[in-house]
Design a protein around this motif. Structure first.
Motif: not given
Length: 332
Positions: A88-100
């Protein structure tokens, strides 16, 4: 010619996301002062192309470790890997992509109110070869069905949302029963007060000292400083909330979550980090090389260790800058 079966309704066209608007007019900026959602779109569209550089965001082991560390601090190691996660509110994807990349999540979806941020997040995911889709979306009306995701995450997003309780209820709605949410990087009330004071002081000192003739090479061009000042002014509109950890836990429980827990981090690390980030925004980027980046990062690491292993045991959690919160949707 192909004809449609009259007994079958044609599928409606999928919604088309709006285009980014990275160069808002003065009139649009003025209107944004009365509309925090418009302010978020304009501010983050403007920042999207340079956001990763501004905040030293990368998709290498350094930021993988950081993201996984924040997730582990809030939620522990339970449930990995989560099958399908929404940021939610991903911005450039920092949190999700690095968690993946860190093995926490298998498949991801990104949403943000800013079209520019969604575009950059999807481009980052493609470059990394990750299975991610994305949509421009309002956190108060998440455009996914009930019981869709195993996990919802966010980093530095809740303080931008006008109605946090509504957004939290939406998070619980789109989670599957037993699914978890983790939000990190939210400012505490006390932490925000000293971070902003340090930032203002650093900006004033840097922009005035670099007027001196021997240091003019360290002064960013005036048009960039003017634009940065305008963005900083709009930042006061998009940053809507600070949080007390206990009250944030109460908000999550009121939305229907169980097993809710908030933790805080960064005290000396924030006292160091905010002046550093402000200084970096006030001088030409080419003046600060790899050596500076490593100094800033390693110092922040050491201070974070001090905060986590020593100061967190003796200081009230309200004094720390960041609050992280997690909870679970009750099983049916």
């Amino acid at each position: 010619m192909t004809t449609l079966d009259p007994q079958v309704d044609p599928q409606p066209n999928p919604p088309v996301d709006p285009e980014p608007n990275p160069h808002a007019t003065a009139e649009e900026v003025e209107a944004a002062y009365a509309d925090p959602k418009l302010a978020n779109v304009l501010y983050h569209d403007w920042e999207a192309a340079t956001y990763d550089e501004k905040w030293s965001i990368s998709y290498d082991q350094r930021c993988v470790d950081y993201a996984v560390g924040r997730f582990r601090a809030a939620a522990g190691d339970r449930g990995w890997p989560y099958g399908h996660a929404l940021e939610l509110g991903s911005g450039t994807g920092f949190f999700l992509l690095n968690l993946m990349q860190g093995g926490v999540i298998a498949k991801g979806s990104v949403t943000d109110l800013s079209p520019g941020m969604v575009q950059v997040a999807l481009r980052n995911a493609e470059n990394l070869g990750l299975d991610v889709d994305g949509r421009v979306a309002d956190a108060e009306r998440i455009p996914y069905d009930d019981d869709t995701f195993d996990l919802v995450v966010g980093h530095a997003v809740l303080h931008h949302i006008p109605d946090v309780p509504s957004a939290m209820r939406e998070v619980l709605r789109v989670l599957k029963p037993g699914g978890r949410f983790v939000f990190a990087g939210e400012p505490t009330r006390v932490g925000d007060s000293y971070a902003r004071a340090l930032g203002r002081l650093t900006w004033w000192l840097t922009t005035n000292v670099t007027r001196l003739p021997p240091l003019t090479g360290w002064r960013r061009p005036q048009e960039e400083l003017d634009e940065s000042s305008r963005a900083a002014a709009l930042e006061a509109v998009v940053d809507l909330h600070t949080f007390d950890p206990t009250e944030l836990e109460r908000t999550a429980r009121s939305a229907g979550a169980v097993n809710v827990r908030a933790v805080t981090e960064e005290f000396t690390a924030a006292l160091f980090g905010w002046p550093v980030r402000t200084f970096e925004a006030a001088v030409p980027r080419e003046k600060l090389g790899f050596g500076w980046a490593m100094f800033a990062y390693r110092t922040w690491q050491k201070l974070s260790w001090l905060d986590e292993n020593l100061l967190a045991k003796v200081l009230p959690r309200e004094l720390f800058y960041n609050v992280l919160v997690t909870g679970v949707k009750p099983k049916a």
